[in-house]
Design a protein around this motif. Structure first.
Motif, PDB file in Angstrom:
ATOM      1  N   PRO A 197      42.248  62.940  48.202  1.00 52.73           N
ATOM      2  CA  PRO A 197      41.765  62.125  48.695  1.00 52.73           C
ATOM      3  C   PRO A 197      41.315  60.872  47.603  1.00 52.73           C
ATOM      4  N   LYS A 198      41.292  59.455  48.107  1.00 51.42           N
ATOM      5  CA  LYS A 198      40.966  58.239  46.942  1.00 51.42           C
ATOM      6  C   LYS A 198      39.571  58.346  46.611  1.00 51.42           C
ATOM      7  N   ILE A 199      39.426  58.516  45.484  1.00 52.65           N
ATOM      8  CA  ILE A 199      38.057  58.593  44.956  1.00 52.65           C
ATOM      9  C   ILE A 199      37.481  57.029  44.661  1.00 52.65           C
ATOM     10  N   THR A 200      36.564  56.659  45.202  1.00 53.67           N
ATOM     11  CA  THR A 200      35.870  55.139  44.930  1.00 53.67           C
ATOM     12  C   THR A 200      34.371  55.277  44.431  1.00 53.67           C
ATOM     13  N   SER A 201      33.926  56.300  44.038  1.00 54.69           N
ATOM     14  CA  SER A 201      32.502  56.654  43.443  1.00 54.69           C
ATOM     15  C   SER A 201      32.651  57.742  42.574  1.00 54.69           C
ATOM     16  N   PRO A 202      31.736  57.694  41.790  1.00 51.98           N
ATOM     17  CA  PRO A 202      31.576  58.691  40.650  1.00 51.98           C
ATOM     18  C   PRO A 202      30.897  59.683  41.289  1.00 51.98           C
ATOM     19  N   TYR A 203      30.062  59.231  42.417  1.00 49.55           N
ATOM     20  CA  TYR A 203      29.032  60.431  42.941  1.00 49.55           C
ATOM     21  C   TYR A 203      30.015  60.779  44.419  1.00 49.55           C
ATOM     22  N   THR A 204      30.519  61.978  44.458  1.00 46.78           N
ATOM     23  CA  THR A 204      31.147  62.461  45.694  1.00 46.78           C
ATOM     24  C   THR A 204      30.484  63.794  46.368  1.00 46.78           C
ATOM     25  N   ALA A 250      35.143  66.947  45.987  1.00 46.07           N
ATOM     26  CA  ALA A 250      33.758  66.722  45.708  1.00 46.07           C
ATOM     27  C   ALA A 250      32.968  67.231  44.830  1.00 46.07           C
ATOM     28  N   LYS A 251      31.967  66.657  44.189  1.00 48.90           N
ATOM     29  CA  LYS A 251      31.062  67.293  43.144  1.00 48.90           C
ATOM     30  C   LYS A 251      29.957  68.213  43.674  1.00 48.90           C
ATOM     31  N   LEU A 252      29.569  67.965  44.903  1.00 52.89           N
ATOM     32  CA  LEU A 252      28.373  68.514  45.367  1.00 52.89           C
ATOM     33  C   LEU A 252      28.914  68.719  46.976  1.00 52.89           C
ATOM     34  N   ASN A 253      28.322  70.000  47.447  1.00 52.15           N
ATOM     35  CA  ASN A 253      28.514  70.244  48.930  1.00 52.15           C
ATOM     36  C   ASN A 253      27.051  70.260  49.368  1.00 52.15           C
ATOM     37  N   LEU A 254      26.848  69.292  50.087  1.00 56.19           N
ATOM     38  CA  LEU A 254      25.642  69.256  51.010  1.00 56.19           C
ATOM     39  C   LEU A 254      25.478  70.004  52.191  1.00 56.19           C
ATOM     40  N   VAL A 255      24.966  71.000  52.425  1.00 57.53           N
ATOM     41  CA  VAL A 255      25.024  71.758  53.735  1.00 57.53           C
ATOM     42  C   VAL A 255      23.773  71.723  54.427  1.00 57.53           C
ATOM     43  N   ASN A 256      24.258  71.217  55.834  1.00 56.25           N
ATOM     44  CA  ASN A 256      22.917  71.216  56.798  1.00 56.25           C
ATOM     45  C   ASN A 256      23.019  72.558  57.599  1.00 56.25           C
ATOM     46  N   CYS A 257      24.189  72.827  58.417  1.00 57.77           N
ATOM     47  CA  CYS A 257      24.016  74.055  59.117  1.00 57.77           C
ATOM     48  C   CYS A 257      24.796  75.071  58.417  1.00 57.77           C
TER      49      CYS A 257
END
Lengths: 462, 77
Positions: A197-204, A250-257
């Motif tokens: 992916p094209k990274i556009t932010s230090p926070y992914t 990604a630097k973090l996996n945000l898990v909802n379900c």
């Protein structure tokens, strides 16, 4: 109280271990309903199949992908237009349905030729679409078709396309949960890491276990973007095939379900060291916690507080209006699994409602540990509830409202009890601050609508 | 013990992703605990550590050691 046997289950005493009523002082080390085990023959289960879990819940949401269902046409038809997950490209994924339309002849002589012809036909008819998911079904798994071999052949011939195969015959596993698992693990094994992916932010982040039900994803995405966070992939709301191939960045996996998609977050943690952060995205207070946790991880606490302040100012007055009108209302949550524990505290602590019964179709014991820990005493907890149990629970607890899907929803409507669609929503989105208001509004309208009272009356008079 | 550090105002080392995650989680739980149990503010770091160790043990008892969740005993899960 030990697990309970309902009166309607005297002929199937095995159901006792699936039903529990929590009493004061009890915890889940004493009693925990059995779950994620085979449905007992003879019960009127509300469960779906493994294919449904893979296609309807996860894969079918992708907005740029042909969903080739290798099986009888009914498998395709029954998972088309039954869940509302829109996209920002004109709802490609909702408009079309693809099937190999398997017939008896193919069962006898094999369906691989038909599969190959269907793949080529679909790509030829839709030349702008270059991605495809193939799903196996009961029939094609039983006759031993090899869709991976066919996919490899077509990829060689057409070159600029990419195909993912998920082996999810309906009979595999005990419910749709097996299909979630298969999709997660297969995607991780076959596709993650094959696209950059094209990274556009230090926070992914990857936002995992959100399926853009009635635009849920747009609501959360707005918050994340305001904080300067780039979403590498949504698993799988409003998402593209290739973005999911880039989840490893990604630097973090945000898990909802956590039930339908926790597996891929675990695998990404094991293979790439990406932490898994579980969150709740329904309810005002949970949303604040979600954004604060995210802010703390990326050292963006100020940004998180700005978003919270802005959203609370905008939506709190509306939410407060419902907060004074819903306390004391008795509600049952009869959904898939995680919404039991996502919703119970939000409804009780924020809106003052009383969750009197919870039932899960495909939740595992882990989900019941969470639901029972967050739920209150006196509440009835059921795994894989059947129709007669629902009738008996309704008689016992007399709910004002039931949050459930259209199948059980139609059942309760016949009893003149209001229901709100707990799967695909009535008038969503339900996630985020504005979603909490929408959900409160739908519950209030359902409870106070005169329709159910009128439906009880015999209009013929006399 | 990151929660005890946060409660007593000490800084944590956040070089790794895993540590950043633990910090984020600990920060939110700490804020909730302090709001619900204001007497925590009167405890010193040693007392807090002892208390939080007890909470950790209790949580492990419920969610792991004495859990009835059969999946925890499935080797491949």
């Amino acid at each position: 109280m030990p697990t309970v046997l309902f009166d309607c289950d005297t002929a199937i005493p095995e159901r006792k271990r699936h039903c529990y009523i929590k009493e004061m002082g009890e915890d889940t080390t004493q009693y925990l309903p059995s779950s994620d085990i085979s449905t007992i023959p003879g019960t009127l289960s509300e469960r779906g199949c493994a294919y449904c879990g893979a296609k309807l819940v996860i894969g079918g949401v992708l907005k740029d992908t042909i969903q080739m269902i290798h099986g009888p046409v009914g498998c395709a038809y029954d998972t088309w237009h039954t869940k509302r997950y829109p996209s920002d490209n004109g709802n490609f994924q909702l408009k079309y349905v693809w099937s190999t339309n398997l017939k008896e002849k193919d069962v006898v002589f094999g369906g691989e030729r038909r599969l190959k012809a269907s793949i080529l036909e679909a790509f030829a008819e839709m030349p702008n679409i270059k991605r495809m998911i193939i799903y196996t079904t009961c029939a094609t798994a039983l006759i031993g078709d090899d869709p991976k071999k066919i996919a490899a052949e077509v990829q060689k011939e057409l070159k600029d396309i990419d195909i993912f195969v998920v082996e999810c015959p309906g009979f595999a596993g005990v419910s749709q949960s097996k299909g979630h698992h298969e999709f997660n693990i297969s995607w991780m094994r076959d596709k993650v890491g094959t696209w950059e992916p094209k990274i556009t932010s230090p926070y992914t982040i990857n936002f995992i276990g959100d399926y853009n039900i009635q635009e849920d994803s747009y609501v959360c995405e707005k918050y994340f973007h305001k904080m300067g966070i780039q979403i590498i992939a949504h698993f799988t709301g409003n998402t593209t095939y290739d973005s999911l191939r880039g989840m490893h960045r990604a630097k973090l996996n945000l898990v909802n379900c956590a039930r339908s998609a926790g597996y891929i977050a675990n695998e990404l943690k094991k293979s790439y060291g990406i932490p898994r952060m579980d969150i709740d995205s329904w309810g005002f207070e949970y949303c604040k916690i979600m954004l604060r946790k995210l802010g703390a991880f990326f050292s963006l606490e100020d940004k998180a507080e700005e978003v919270i302040a802005e959203e609370v100012e905008k939506w709190k007055p509306k939410y407060d209006w419902y907060k004074t009108r819903l306390p004391g209302k008795k509600v049952a949550i009869w959904t898939g699994g995680p919404r039991l524990w996502h919703w119970t505290r939000a409804l009780e602590d924020e809106l003052g409602m009383k969750v009197v019964a919870m039932s899960s179709k495909f939740g595992h014991q882990e989900d019941f540990e969470k639901a029972i820990a967050r739920g209150t005493t006196g509440t009835i907890y059921i795994d894989d509830g059947n129709e007669l149990e629902f009738f008996e629970v309704i008689e016992k607890v007399n709910p004002d409202l039931i949050l459930t899907g259209p199948r059980v929803g139609d059942l309760v409507k016949k009893l003149h009890i209001p229901y709100v669609n707990g799967h695909a929503y009535h008038n969503g989105p339900y996630m985020g601050f504005e979603g909490a208001v929408n959900m409160a509004r739908d519950m209030y309208n359902a409870i106070n609508s005169p329709l159910m009272k009128l439906a009880k009356e015999d209009l013929r008079g006399g | 013990m990151m929660m005890a550090d946060i409660m007593t105002g000490e800084t944590s080392h956040l070089e790794t992703s895993a540590n950043k995650y633990f910090y984020a989680d600990a920060k939110i739980v700490t804020a909730e605990l302090k709001a619900c149990l204001p007497w925590l503010n009167d405890m010193n770091k040693e007392e807090l550590k002892e208390l939080l160790n007890g909470v950790k043990e209790r949580l492990l008892d419920i969610t792991v050691k004495n859990s009835l969740n059969g999946e925890l005993r499935v080797k491949n899960y």
